[in-house]
Design an enzyme around this catalytic site. Structure first.
Site, PDB file in Angstrom:
ATOM      1  N   GLY A 188       0.824  -1.208   0.000  1.00 20.63           N
ATOM      2  CA  GLY A 188       0.000   0.000   0.000  1.00 20.63           C
ATOM      3  C   GLY A 188       0.853   1.251   0.000  1.00 20.63           C
ATOM      4  O   GLY A 188       1.589   1.504   0.948  1.00 20.63           O
ATOM      5  N   VAL A 191      -1.220   6.963   2.411  1.00 15.58           N
ATOM      6  CA  VAL A 191      -0.632   7.919   3.360  1.00 15.58           C
ATOM      7  C   VAL A 191       0.278   7.202   4.372  1.00 15.58           C
ATOM      8  O   VAL A 191       1.432   7.571   4.574  1.00 15.58           O
ATOM      9  CB  VAL A 191      -1.753   8.682   4.101  1.00 15.58           C
ATOM     10  N   HIS A 451       7.725  38.043   2.842  1.00 15.34           N
ATOM     11  CA  HIS A 451       8.864  37.629   2.020  1.00 15.34           C
ATOM     12  C   HIS A 451      10.109  37.537   2.898  1.00 15.34           C
ATOM     13  O   HIS A 451      10.330  38.426   3.720  1.00 15.34           O
ATOM     14  CB  HIS A 451       9.116  38.661   0.919  1.00 15.34           C
TER      15      HIS A 451
HETATM   16  P1  AMP Z   1      -4.669   4.265   2.277  1.00 13.39           P
HETATM   17  O1  AMP Z   1      -6.114   3.939   2.077  1.00 13.39           O
HETATM   18  O2  AMP Z   1      -4.281   5.687   1.996  1.00 13.39           O
HETATM   19  O3  AMP Z   1      -4.176   3.810   3.628  1.00 13.39           O
HETATM   20  O4  AMP Z   1      -3.873   3.404   1.203  1.00 13.39           O
HETATM   21  C1  AMP Z   1      -3.892   2.002   1.152  1.00 13.39           C
HETATM   22  C2  AMP Z   1      -3.408   1.579  -0.221  1.00 13.39           C
HETATM   23  O5  AMP Z   1      -3.206   0.167  -0.226  1.00 13.39           O
HETATM   24  C3  AMP Z   1      -4.376   1.880  -1.344  1.00 13.39           C
HETATM   25  O6  AMP Z   1      -3.752   2.712  -2.285  1.00 13.39           O
HETATM   26  C4  AMP Z   1      -4.719   0.513  -1.932  1.00 13.39           C
HETATM   27  O7  AMP Z   1      -4.842   0.544  -3.331  1.00 13.39           O
HETATM   28  C5  AMP Z   1      -3.524  -0.332  -1.533  1.00 13.39           C
HETATM   29  N1  AMP Z   1      -3.792  -1.784  -1.469  1.00 13.39           N
HETATM   30  C6  AMP Z   1      -4.863  -2.394  -0.920  1.00 13.39           C
HETATM   31  N2  AMP Z   1      -4.767  -3.749  -1.024  1.00 13.39           N
HETATM   32  C7  AMP Z   1      -3.586  -4.013  -1.674  1.00 13.39           C
HETATM   33  C8  AMP Z   1      -2.900  -5.206  -2.082  1.00 13.39           C
HETATM   34  N3  AMP Z   1      -3.393  -6.442  -1.865  1.00 13.39           N
HETATM   35  N4  AMP Z   1      -1.696  -5.083  -2.729  1.00 13.39           N
HETATM   36  C9  AMP Z   1      -1.172  -3.859  -2.945  1.00 13.39           C
HETATM   37  N5  AMP Z   1      -1.776  -2.706  -2.587  1.00 13.39           N
HETATM   38  C10 AMP Z   1      -2.963  -2.757  -1.958  1.00 13.39           C
END
Ligand code: AMP
Ligand code: FAD
Length: 474
Positions: A188, A191, A451
């Site tokens: 993932g 953030v 500035h």
């Molecule tokens: P967030 O919701 O900002 O915490 O980001 C979580 C991220 O994890 C998202 O961008 C999802 O696309 C990604 N994600 C969720 N499941 C998977 C997975 N199995 N493999 C890779 N990335 C994932």
């Protein structure tokens, strides 16, 4: 049975401000929380103070100092010799900050005469709350005119990738590593993955982020995401897009990750694997079957625009309900609900909740992205300005990134402000104020900015909406 005007379940950044505000408004208030700190004792402040916002920023700061001392001090003429990191000391510093803040919440609740119960709360029917103590003691039932559900969120676990607390870890684990892993996989590139991945990369790990989506930072404006991506690549944060993790297994003290990219399965091996695929509402066990409150398929408590649930006098706020999972969003909801209970008007504008990623450069935005504005068929204009053209950014050695302003073409009303750059987290506040006051790009453009400051880039980006920027060719 003790009875209250307000009982809050959950003392994170949504729940504890709700309790404090309710008490300030003259309501007899109790709060119930079951978080245990690292020392096993009850710790107020929820995810944010214990294993989220604050400890991550403490480690981001330590790792930034380390990286700057190692890689950047030389250009200032400062020699340090070999720079090393003592991870346990860094973690102790983080723990001390967490302790200061969680202790501070306890003091604030006491000073505001909020009764704090260390236990697990469960909503029964007729606004009664069952409290099971965290340690010894009897289960008791409290009653209230109003109950505010603020149970927050927990990390999502994906199928075939189970946390083991040592090799395959969540955010709490990544905030407490005892040494710098040689290799760290992060599932993932959102953030949390970017922030915690940055911490350990700066300290020396080879970090690979595996992201299922084909676009980087899909929630952010595309120009800003591109600018941030470029910087992360330059820092050798290895971000692999379109990479869907299917499973992970611990073998001989390492983690073998199987992922799919372009229809093909491959494997990578890491010392540690951080799972940062998002968070889900923490509502399991919170609601008795007959309490009347509904949750949706994602486990979120269903609420209306004023955080009112389907049961009169029962409210839901923070990560446990719809909307961005951000601490300040929960805090605003908590305070607004307390005000409403006291009979005052109040409302939280979810459209103008600022987002921040505390990477280096930071990424922050408020309002709509260009893609959103376009898809809504709005006639718009944009202006942008690179930090590399501001004196302060160069003096600080922080030339990366840009500001982008999106305004309605006809009315000039601000629709979105997007920043990638040092201190973006602070600069975005100006845009939030302007947008809450229904400001225009012209407003930002005609306000005097000190500035030299980074915020001059906001000024120039607003000027550039009307092709009037001074320090760039329009
Ligand atoms: P967030 O919701 O900002 O915490 O980001 C979580 C991220 O994890 C998202 O961008 C999802 O696309 C990604 N994600 C969720 N499941 C998977 C997975 N199995 N493999 C890779 N990335 C994932
Ligand atoms: P929480 O903070 O999750 O608190 C809920 C509390 O309720 C917990 O103490 C929990 O133990 C307790 N609880 C749950 N169920 C019960 C029950 N039945 N009885 C009693 N108590 C219960 N957000 C930002 O805005 N800025 C950031 O920089 C940021 N950084 C983050 C970094 C990381 C690593 C993580 C994981 C999150 C970060 N977040 C950040 C998100 C932020 O932490 C959450 O949005 C915020 O904590 C949500 O607040 P909340 O009060 O709704 O829930």
């Amino acid at each position: 049975m003790s009875s209250y005007d307000v009982i809050v379940i959950g003392a994170g950044p949504a729940g504890y401000p709700a309790a404090i505000r309710a008490s300030q408004l003259g309501l007899k208030t109790a709060i119930v929380d079951n978080f245990r700190g690292k020392n096993g004792k009850p710790a107020l402040g929820g995810t944010c103070l214990n294993v989220g916002c604050i400890p991550s920023k403490a480690l981001l700061d330590s790792s930034k100092h380390f990286e700057h001392a190692r890689d950047h001090y030389g250009s200032h003429g400062i020699s340090t010799g070999d720079v090393s990191i003592d991870v346990p000391t860094m973690i102790q510093r983080k723990d001390k900050i967490v302790g200061q803040l969680t202790g501070g919440v306890a003091q604030l609740l006491k000073a505001n005469k909020v009764d704090a119960y260390a236990g697990t709360g469960r909503l029964l029917k007729d606004r009664q709350v069952e409290v099971t103590p965290m340690d010894e003691g009897e289960v008791q039932v409290l009653s209230a005119r109003n109950v505010i559900l603020a149970s927050g969120s927990i990390p999502i676990e994906i199928p075939n990738v189970s946390f083991d607390g040592k090799h395959i870890i969540d955010n709490a684990g990544a905030l407490d590593l005892e040494e710098v892993p040689e290799t760290l996989g992060v599932i993932g590139a959102g953030v949390i993955g970017l922030e915690l991945g940055s911490v350990w990369r700066r300290l020396g790990s080879d970090v690979v982020l595996l992201e299922a989506l084909p676009d980087f930072l899909a929630l952010a404006d595309a120009d800003i995401a591109r600018a941030a991506h470029r910087e992360f690549k330059r820092q050798k944060l290895d971000i692999r897009l379109g990479t869907l993790v299917k499973s992970a297994e611990v073998k001989d003290g390492k983690v073998e990750v199987t992922y799919e990219q372009d229809g093909e399965q491959s494997q990578l091996t890491f010392d540690r694997l951080l799972v940062a695929v998002g968070r889900c509402a923490n509502t399991a066990g919170l609601l008795a079957d007959d309490c009347g409150v509904s949750v949706n398929q994602r486990g979120q408590i269903e609420v209306d625009e004023h955080c009112q649930t389907s049961v009169a006098g029962v409210w839901g706020i923070g990560d446990a309900v719809r909307g961005p999972m951000l601490a300040h969003k929960g805090t605003e909801e908590g305070v607004a609900v307390a005000e409403r209970i006291a009979g005052r008007p109040s409302h939280v504008n979810l459209e103008l909740v600022p987002w921040v990623i505390y990477s280096e450069p930071e990424v922050a935005w408020v309002g709509k992205t260009e893609a959103e504005v376009k898809s809504e068929g709005v006639d718009y204009r944009t202006g942008s300005f690179p930090f590399a053209a501001t004196g302060r950014a160069l003096a600080m050695g922080e030339p990366a990134g840009m500001v982008k302003v999106i305004a309605d073409a006809e009315t000039d009303r601000l629709l979105g402000v997007h920043i990638c750059g040092a201190n973006a987290s602070e600069m975005i506040a100006e845009a939030v104020v302007a947008m809450e006051f229904h400001g225009s790009a012209e407003d930002l453009a005609t306000i005097c900015h000190a500035h030299p400051t980074m915020s001059e880039a906001v000024h120039e980006a607003a000027l550039s909406v009307d092709k009037r920027a001074i320090h760039r060719v329009n």
